[in-house]
Design a protein around this motif. Structure first.
Motif, PDB file in Angstrom:
ATOM      1  N   ILE A  32       0.900  -1.058   0.400  1.00  0.00           N
ATOM      2  CA  ILE A  32       0.379  -0.012  -0.372  1.00  0.00           C
ATOM      3  C   ILE A  32       1.076   0.894   0.345  1.00  0.00           C
ATOM      4  CG2 ILE A  32      -1.424   1.270   1.790  1.00  0.00           C
ATOM      5  CD1 ILE A  32      -2.854  -1.352   2.343  1.00  0.00           C
ATOM      6  N   ALA A  33       1.809   1.525   0.705  1.00  0.00           N
ATOM      7  CA  ALA A  33       2.999   1.971   1.087  1.00  0.00           C
ATOM      8  C   ALA A  33       4.361   2.724  -0.423  1.00  0.00           C
ATOM      9  CB  ALA A  33       4.056   1.917   2.134  1.00  0.00           C
ATOM     10  N   GLY A  34       3.577   1.869  -1.189  1.00  0.00           N
ATOM     11  CA  GLY A  34       4.504   1.976  -2.658  1.00  0.00           C
ATOM     12  C   GLY A  34       6.095   1.125  -2.607  1.00  0.00           C
ATOM     13  N   GLU A  35       5.730   0.642  -1.178  1.00  0.00           N
ATOM     14  CA  GLU A  35       7.241  -0.113  -1.542  1.00  0.00           C
ATOM     15  C   GLU A  35       7.653  -1.050  -2.177  1.00  0.00           C
ATOM     16  OE1 GLU A  35       8.963  -0.388   2.708  1.00  0.00           O
ATOM     17  OE2 GLU A  35       8.768   2.190   2.595  1.00  0.00           O
ATOM     18  N   LEU A  36       6.113  -2.130  -2.400  1.00  0.00           N
ATOM     19  CA  LEU A  36       6.348  -3.041  -3.724  1.00  0.00           C
ATOM     20  C   LEU A  36       5.980  -2.656  -4.415  1.00  0.00           C
ATOM     21  CD1 LEU A  36       5.420  -6.102  -1.368  1.00  0.00           C
ATOM     22  CD2 LEU A  36       7.558  -4.986  -1.861  1.00  0.00           C
ATOM     23  N   ARG A  37       6.387  -2.510  -6.085  1.00  0.00           N
ATOM     24  CA  ARG A  37       6.213  -2.024  -7.165  1.00  0.00           C
ATOM     25  C   ARG A  37       5.236  -1.996  -7.933  1.00  0.00           C
ATOM     26  NH1 ARG A  37       6.265   3.407  -5.760  1.00  0.00           N
ATOM     27  NH2 ARG A  37       6.690   4.134  -7.943  1.00  0.00           N
ATOM     28  N   GLY A  94       2.111   8.419  -3.701  1.00  0.00           N
ATOM     29  CA  GLY A  94       3.402   9.526  -3.582  1.00  0.00           C
ATOM     30  C   GLY A  94       3.647   9.885  -2.143  1.00  0.00           C
ATOM     31  N   LEU A  95       3.396   8.886  -0.949  1.00  0.00           N
ATOM     32  CA  LEU A  95       3.874   8.932  -0.054  1.00  0.00           C
ATOM     33  C   LEU A  95       5.596   9.181   0.534  1.00  0.00           C
ATOM     34  CD1 LEU A  95       1.886   6.608   2.360  1.00  0.00           C
ATOM     35  CD2 LEU A  95       1.923   8.429   2.603  1.00  0.00           C
ATOM     36  N   THR A  96       6.220   8.522  -0.737  1.00  0.00           N
ATOM     37  CA  THR A  96       7.854   8.135  -1.045  1.00  0.00           C
ATOM     38  C   THR A  96       8.203  10.137  -1.447  1.00  0.00           C
ATOM     39  OG1 THR A  96       8.424   6.403  -0.964  1.00  0.00           O
ATOM     40  CG2 THR A  96       9.497   7.571  -1.528  1.00  0.00           C
ATOM     41  N   ALA A  97       7.455  10.552  -2.149  1.00  0.00           N
ATOM     42  CA  ALA A  97       7.814  11.989  -2.068  1.00  0.00           C
ATOM     43  C   ALA A  97       7.410  13.026  -1.487  1.00  0.00           C
ATOM     44  CB  ALA A  97       6.713  12.602  -3.807  1.00  0.00           C
ATOM     45  N   LEU A  98       6.541  12.501  -0.072  1.00  0.00           N
ATOM     46  CA  LEU A  98       5.844  13.472   0.992  1.00  0.00           C
ATOM     47  C   LEU A  98       6.969  13.845   1.584  1.00  0.00           C
ATOM     48  CD1 LEU A  98       2.228  12.934   1.188  1.00  0.00           C
ATOM     49  CD2 LEU A  98       2.999  15.092   0.032  1.00  0.00           C
TER      50      LEU A  98
END
Length: 223
Positions: free
Chosen positions: A32-37, A173-177
């Motif tokens: 969900i966090a986008g760490e697995l793409r 978008g979490l990583t960008a934030l």
């Protein structure tokens, strides 16, 4: 470049689900966090090394995620994270708004203040995780906060529906934030929601929840 996270499985020992369930929870949060793409193929041994566990519970947990439609099995290679279209994300946001905004706003009239205050440590954990850039902890605390609020309405089926919608989301978008230093400000909205509920200000709750879900949809953007 996205920050490198190699978190241990969350809160081992604070509750007693099976090891497989704990691994599945951590993998869902990473997804969900986008760490697995999306589109990437991950092997069970590779994920096991990342999370500091053996390959067997990872393989079993990924099979659970495959049943939920979050990953596809790739024979002899591992598991591919399924992609989510913009149309699907719009639909998830619409359904969540229909459920969560009026349900949470109504809690301003009905919720026990003691039960609301019990969620404050979780709201603070969201802020702390955001400040630390720990995306998996952020996603897990955010899930516990929102499902905890909805549970106060006394409708278990409603909670299950929202849980499923959130599992299918992607917060690329979490990583960008985190890199921009903006995730902590977004996290503070959870404390705003609680304060408005405790003030019995139904319109304020509705306003903050509407803004909050709008920010969430902004995060559900293609990488």
């Amino acid at each position: 470049m996205a920050p490198q996270h190699t978190p241990a499985l969350p809160r081992l020992g604070s509750r007693k689900p099976s090891h497989r369930e704990r691994v599945a929870d951590a993998l869902r949060a990473a997804l969900i966090a986008g760490e697995l793409r999306p589109g990437e193929v991950y092997s069970a041994p590779g994920l096991a090394a990342r999370f500091g566990v053996s390959a067997t519970p990872v393989r079993e947990a990924m099979l659970d995620l495959a049943k939920e439609g979050l990953v596809d099995t790739v024979p002899n290679k591992g598991f591919r994270v399924t992609a989510v279209s913009e149309k699907q994300l719009d639909e998830y946001t619409h359904v969540r708004a229909l459920i969560e905004i009026p349900t949470t706003a109504a809690l301003a009239r009905t919720a026990d203040p003691v039960a609301l205050e019990a969620l404050r440590p979780v709201a603070r954990e969201i802020v702390t995780s955001a400040a630390a850039g720990d995306l998996i902890a952020y996603v897990e605390a955010d899930l516990r906060f929102h499902l905890g609020l909805l549970a106060l309405a006394g409708n278990d089926h409603l909670v299950d529906v929202v849980r499923d919608l959130r599992r299918r989301s992607r917060l690329y978008g979490l990583t960008a934030l985190v890199e921009q230093g903006r995730l902590e400000a977004s996290a503070e909205e959870h404390l705003e929601i609680l304060d408005a509920l405790l003030a019995r200000d139904e319109e304020a709750v509705r306003s903050v929840m509407t803004r909050h879900l709008g920010h969430v949809r902004g995060l559900w953007a293609a990488p």
